[in-house]
Design an enzyme around this catalytic site. Structure first.
Site, PDB file in Angstrom:
ATOM      1  N   PRO A 132       0.771  -1.360   0.039  1.00 45.34           N
ATOM      2  CG  PRO A 132      -0.675  -1.419   1.934  1.00 45.34           C
ATOM      3  CD  PRO A 132       0.621  -2.080   1.198  1.00 45.34           C
ATOM      4  N   GLY A 151       2.014   4.791   0.890  1.00 44.95           N
ATOM      5  CA  GLY A 151       2.105   5.624   2.013  1.00 44.95           C
ATOM      6  C   GLY A 151       1.803   4.838   3.415  1.00 44.95           C
ATOM      7  CG  LEU A 173       4.882  -1.473   5.069  1.00 44.91           C
ATOM      8  CD1 LEU A 173       3.761  -2.534   4.490  1.00 44.91           C
ATOM      9  CD2 LEU A 173       5.891  -2.069   5.963  1.00 44.91           C
ATOM     10  CB  ALA A 188      12.394   2.888  -1.959  1.00 46.08           C
ATOM     11  CB  ALA A 189       9.261  -1.107  -3.792  1.00 41.22           C
ATOM     12  CG  ASP A 227      12.744   3.951   2.385  1.00 42.85           C
ATOM     13  OD1 ASP A 227      13.346   3.705   3.380  1.00 42.85           O
ATOM     14  OD2 ASP A 227      11.448   4.370   2.313  1.00 42.85           O
TER      15      ASP A 227
HETATM   16  O1  PMV Z   1       8.991   6.419   3.898  1.00 43.42           O
HETATM   17  P1  PMV Z   1       8.911   5.468   4.778  1.00 43.42           P
HETATM   18  O2  PMV Z   1       7.727   5.741   5.855  1.00 43.42           O
HETATM   19  O3  PMV Z   1       9.228   4.157   4.114  1.00 43.42           O
HETATM   20  O4  PMV Z   1      10.370   5.425   5.685  1.00 43.42           O
HETATM   21  C1  PMV Z   1      11.431   6.451   5.437  1.00 43.42           C
HETATM   22  C2  PMV Z   1      12.495   6.413   6.384  1.00 43.42           C
HETATM   23  C3  PMV Z   1      12.744   7.907   7.042  1.00 43.42           C
HETATM   24  O5  PMV Z   1      14.069   7.604   7.842  1.00 43.42           O
HETATM   25  C4  PMV Z   1      11.767   8.681   7.860  1.00 43.42           C
HETATM   26  C5  PMV Z   1      13.449   8.749   5.901  1.00 43.42           C
HETATM   27  C6  PMV Z   1      14.472   8.401   5.162  1.00 43.42           C
HETATM   28  O6  PMV Z   1      14.677   8.804   3.908  1.00 43.42           O
HETATM   29  O7  PMV Z   1      15.494   7.871   5.757  1.00 43.42           O
END
Ligand code: PMV
Length: 317
Positions: free
Chosen positions: A93, A95, A98, A102-103, A144
């Site tokens: 999902p 936001g 997880l 980035a994936a 990520d």
């Molecule tokens: O975007 P998320 O919820 O997968 O988390 C990113 C992790 C953070 O440390 C909050 C941001 C980062 O770029 O490291």
């Protein structure tokens, strides 16, 4: 028809989220939920599609900003193909904390490079994926993207980059999505305000987040599950203090902590998103019943999981 398909996993952050943006060490792991991106040659205007949502590359409709940023970058570097479709299918999902963006960034970058006949080395894919991530997250640490690219477990810091952490024995985590989406960039900004307000205290917390990550690594190496769980609980308390937990996440964490688990914490940016728990051995069945009854979306993942991978591609034109 030419078709290039790449897939990349989502991730959980085990320790050090947010502090990693400010230089601390963090630990992340790929999970067995993936995003698949397919580039194929079609006639007519290029478009991007995910489920029923579709957008032409030129549309300024605010959709697929990350994918469009990656495609613009590829086109600015080389004469790219001009008739193609990008199809995204995801079981992460958006936001949810997880690592879905980035994936998408990793799988899109890999497939875009290969589809356009460009060199798709790890460093080229990563560089392109970071351009996409910056488009949506502003100031991402890069953890990520590294986690999704490499798979497995990584120890990461901005200064030293990523180091893969071997696991002697598979680990099992429960992931529960709170159902509340949020924007990572807004939470990163919220934490930066905390840092401005309490610079010395914040820097000592960032240092202790690094120590906690190293301690976590040691516990992982020893397979010491109770210690891993205790460190997750400490990590949660710190995340709560910097303002990225919420009353409903606190409640979710409290509920999960009352089950047969060694530790629970939020994972990723917080403000909603997901929570991870380390189950006690033999508790999966009962836990699974409990989460199915109480939460809409949850799954167990074993670690390690594979990173970026090429799926069946057909470059025969
Ligand atoms: O975007 P998320 O919820 O997968 O988390 C990113 C992790 C953070 O440390 C909050 C941001 C980062 O770029 O490291």
């Amino acid at each position: 028809m030419t078709e290039v398909v790449a897939s990349a996993p989502g991730k959980i952050i085990l320790t050090g989220e947010h502090f990693v943006v400010h230089g601390a060490c963090a630990i992340a792991a790929a999970v067995d939920r993936r995003v698949k991106v397919t580039f194929s040659s079609v006639s007519g205007q290029p478009f991007i599609q995910s489920g029923r949502i579709r957008s032409a590359l030129t549309d300024k409709d605010g959709k697929f900003l990350l994918v469009k940023a990656i495609l613009r970058e590829v086109q600015s570097r080389n004469k790219a193909r001009d008739s193609f479709a990008v199809k995204i299918s995801s079981d992460i999902p958006a936001g949810s904390g997880l690592g879905s963006s980035a994936a998408v960034a990793v799988a899109t970058s890999a497939a875009a490079l290969k589809f356009n006949g460009l060199e798709a080395t790890d460093s080229k894919i990563q560089e392109l994926a970071m351009i996409g991530e910056k488009q949506v997250h502003g100031n991402p640490s890069g953890i990520d993207v590294e986690s999704s690219m490499r798979g497995g477990l990584i120890l990461f810091s901005r200064a030293s980059g990523a180091k893969s952490v071997p696991l002697d024995k598979a680990l099992n985590f429960l992931i529960v999505y709170s159902g509340k989406t949020r924007k990572t960039s807004a939470l990163i900004s919220r934490v930066s305000l905390k840092k401005e307000m309490f610079p010395h205290f914040f820097s000592s917390l960032a240092r202790s987040a690094s120590f906690l990550s190293l301690e976590f690594l040691d516990a992982l190496t020893c397979g010491d599950l109770p210690r891993i769980g205790a460190l997750m609980n400490i990590s949660q308390a710190t995340l709560d203090w910097i303002g990225v937990s919420t009353p409903s996440m606190d409640k979710l964490i409290e509920n999960l902590a009352s089950q047969d688990v060694f530790g629970v914490k939020l994972t990723g940016a917080g403000g909603g998103g997901s929570v991870i728990a380390l189950p006690k051995p033999g508790s999966n069945k009962a836990l699974s019943k409990y989460v199915r009854r109480n939460f809409q979306w949850s799954f167990f993942t074993s670690l390690p999981q594979e990173g970026l991978r090429w799926e069946n591609s057909n470059q025969n034109s």
